[in-house]
Enzyme design. Structure first.
Site, PDB file in Angstrom:
ATOM      1  N   HIS A  51       6.852   5.956   1.614  1.00 38.45           N
ATOM      2  CA  HIS A  51       7.656   4.794   1.242  1.00 38.45           C
ATOM      3  C   HIS A  51       8.640   5.146   0.120  1.00 38.45           C
ATOM      4  O   HIS A  51       9.808   4.725   0.147  1.00 38.45           O
ATOM      5  CB  HIS A  51       6.759   3.648   0.768  1.00 38.45           C
ATOM      6  CG  HIS A  51       5.844   3.099   1.806  1.00 38.45           C
ATOM      7  ND1 HIS A  51       4.487   3.275   1.749  1.00 38.45           N
ATOM      8  CD2 HIS A  51       6.089   2.369   2.925  1.00 38.45           C
ATOM      9  CE1 HIS A  51       3.926   2.669   2.785  1.00 38.45           C
ATOM     10  NE2 HIS A  51       4.876   2.116   3.516  1.00 38.45           N
ATOM     11  N   ALA A  63       0.860  -1.194   0.000  1.00 36.89           N
ATOM     12  CA  ALA A  63       0.000   0.000   0.000  1.00 36.89           C
ATOM     13  C   ALA A  63       0.891   1.236   0.000  1.00 36.89           C
ATOM     14  O   ALA A  63       0.739   2.140   0.815  1.00 36.89           O
ATOM     15  CB  ALA A  63      -0.954  -0.001   1.187  1.00 36.89           C
ATOM     16  N   GLY A 120      11.360   4.468   8.112  1.00 32.12           N
ATOM     17  CA  GLY A 120      10.784   5.785   8.313  1.00 32.12           C
ATOM     18  C   GLY A 120      10.742   6.158   9.784  1.00 32.12           C
ATOM     19  O   GLY A 120      10.474   5.315  10.648  1.00 32.12           O
ATOM     20  N   LYS A 125       8.496   7.927  11.148  1.00 35.61           N
ATOM     21  CA  LYS A 125       7.126   8.002  11.678  1.00 35.61           C
ATOM     22  C   LYS A 125       6.905   6.903  12.701  1.00 35.61           C
ATOM     23  O   LYS A 125       6.270   7.117  13.734  1.00 35.61           O
ATOM     24  CB  LYS A 125       6.094   7.911  10.560  1.00 35.61           C
ATOM     25  CG  LYS A 125       4.663   8.140  11.072  1.00 35.61           C
ATOM     26  CD  LYS A 125       3.652   8.085   9.963  1.00 35.61           C
ATOM     27  CE  LYS A 125       3.362   6.667   9.547  1.00 35.61           C
ATOM     28  NZ  LYS A 125       2.667   5.891  10.619  1.00 35.61           N
ATOM     29  N   GLN A 181       9.479   1.717  16.573  1.00 38.15           N
ATOM     30  CA  GLN A 181       9.972   0.591  15.780  1.00 38.15           C
ATOM     31  C   GLN A 181      11.421   0.814  15.374  1.00 38.15           C
ATOM     32  O   GLN A 181      12.242  -0.113  15.438  1.00 38.15           O
ATOM     33  CB  GLN A 181       9.100   0.423  14.547  1.00 38.15           C
ATOM     34  CG  GLN A 181       9.616  -0.583  13.540  1.00 38.15           C
ATOM     35  CD  GLN A 181       8.744  -0.665  12.304  1.00 38.15           C
ATOM     36  OE1 GLN A 181       7.634  -1.183  12.364  1.00 38.15           O
ATOM     37  NE2 GLN A 181       9.236  -0.147  11.190  1.00 38.15           N
TER      38      GLN A 181
END
Length: 296
Positions: free
Chosen positions: A43, A38, A158, A160, A164
């Protein structure tokens, strides 16, 4: 910086196909971008950075079941491999010699649910880890598997998903994985909303409500820039979210590496940078965002 490539990347769906596509390892190194598909402009910013850092770029597209809880949106997570492949091909993106690895779950987990998984440790128990137990363990397990399968020199993630990113960096350091981990700045729409695959779930009205997240970050940054302490930063960000029609999950000021809470006076924190991280539900969609905050 590498030159733009023509032609199309190789699509690999199996381990042997991936191994064959990677066989001619270029002298300039290999960069990987791991995605769940997606794909959006955020990305593609990772892919462009990978193109600048590696002679061969590998993009993985895999919706990882290990990082979804039973109550989460695994089945309805958007999937569009044909569209993703089209968006990945172009100037400064992928071309001949690059690879898209889009395996099915039984390729990544040939024995089914893996008996051995990576533990995220302490960073996996707070904030995203507390709200989504086991989520970061699932992320790190698939990231480590893909690092082994792709054997990259550099992996790009990323910012964002900043928790993670912190977990991946800790795993690579603690387990001596020979990969450089690079965090790439969040890409935002003109109105400030951080790009996310989950934005597709938002109605027009909900999308307007979601702008409260970036406004909350801006309010917190302004307080820190004016010399406010972390408690004041949190209060300013929460006030924006409380005034919007969103369900606040958490608002935190944390260390970017350990994700431990940052406390103390502005004077004590002089010269230090922390992360203001937040999560909120807009309609039925849970969104995350973050921003650096610092004290002069």
């Amino acid at each position: 910086m590498t030159e733009a490539r023509t032609g199309a990347p190789t699509l690999a769906r199996t381990r042997p196909e991936l191994a064959a596509a990677l066989a001619a390892r270029p002298a300039g190194g290999r960069a990987v971008v791991m995605t769940m598909g997606a794909l959006h402009a955020g990305h593609l910013s990772l892919v462009r950075e990978a193109r600048a850092r590696g002679e061969q770029v590998v993009v993985t597209i895999f919706v990882n079941p290990l990082q979804f809880a039973p109550s989460e949106d695994l089945d309805r997570y958007p999937r569009d491999l044909e569209g993703d492949l089209a968006s990945l091909t172009g100037p400064d993106l992928l071309g001949e010699g690059d690879v898209v690895f889009a395996p099915a779950p039984d390729v990544v987990y040939p024995d089914g649910d893996p008996g051995v998984r990576v533990s995220a440790g302490a960073v996996g128990t707070v904030y995203e880890g507390a709200t989504r137990p086991g989520h970061l363990d699932g992320v790190l397990t698939v990231v480590l598997k893909l690092m082994h399968l792709v054997a990259p020199d550099v992996a790009l993630f990323g910012r964002k998903d900043v928790q993670q990113l912190a977990a991946v960096r800790r795993m690579v350091r603690d387990l001596d994985v020979p990969v450089e981990v690079v965090g790439v700045p969040t890409v935002r729409d003109a109105d400030g909303l951080a790009l996310s695959s989950r934005n597709a779930y938002l109605s027009a009205a909900e999308r307007e409500q979601a702008l409260a997240l970036s406004r909350a970050l801006a309010a917190g940054r302004a307080v820190a820039d004016a010399g406010g302490d972390p408690d004041a930063v949190l209060a300013a960000a929460r006030a924006v979210l409380d005034g919007a029609a969103v369900g606040t999950d958490y608002v935190a000021v944390v260390d970017p590496l350990t994700f431990e809470d940052v406390t103390g006076s502005a004077a004590d924190l002089a010269g230090r940078t922390a992360v203001l991280a937040l999560a909120a539900t807009v309609g039925a969609t849970r969104l995350i965002d973050n921003s650096d905050v610092g004290w002069a």
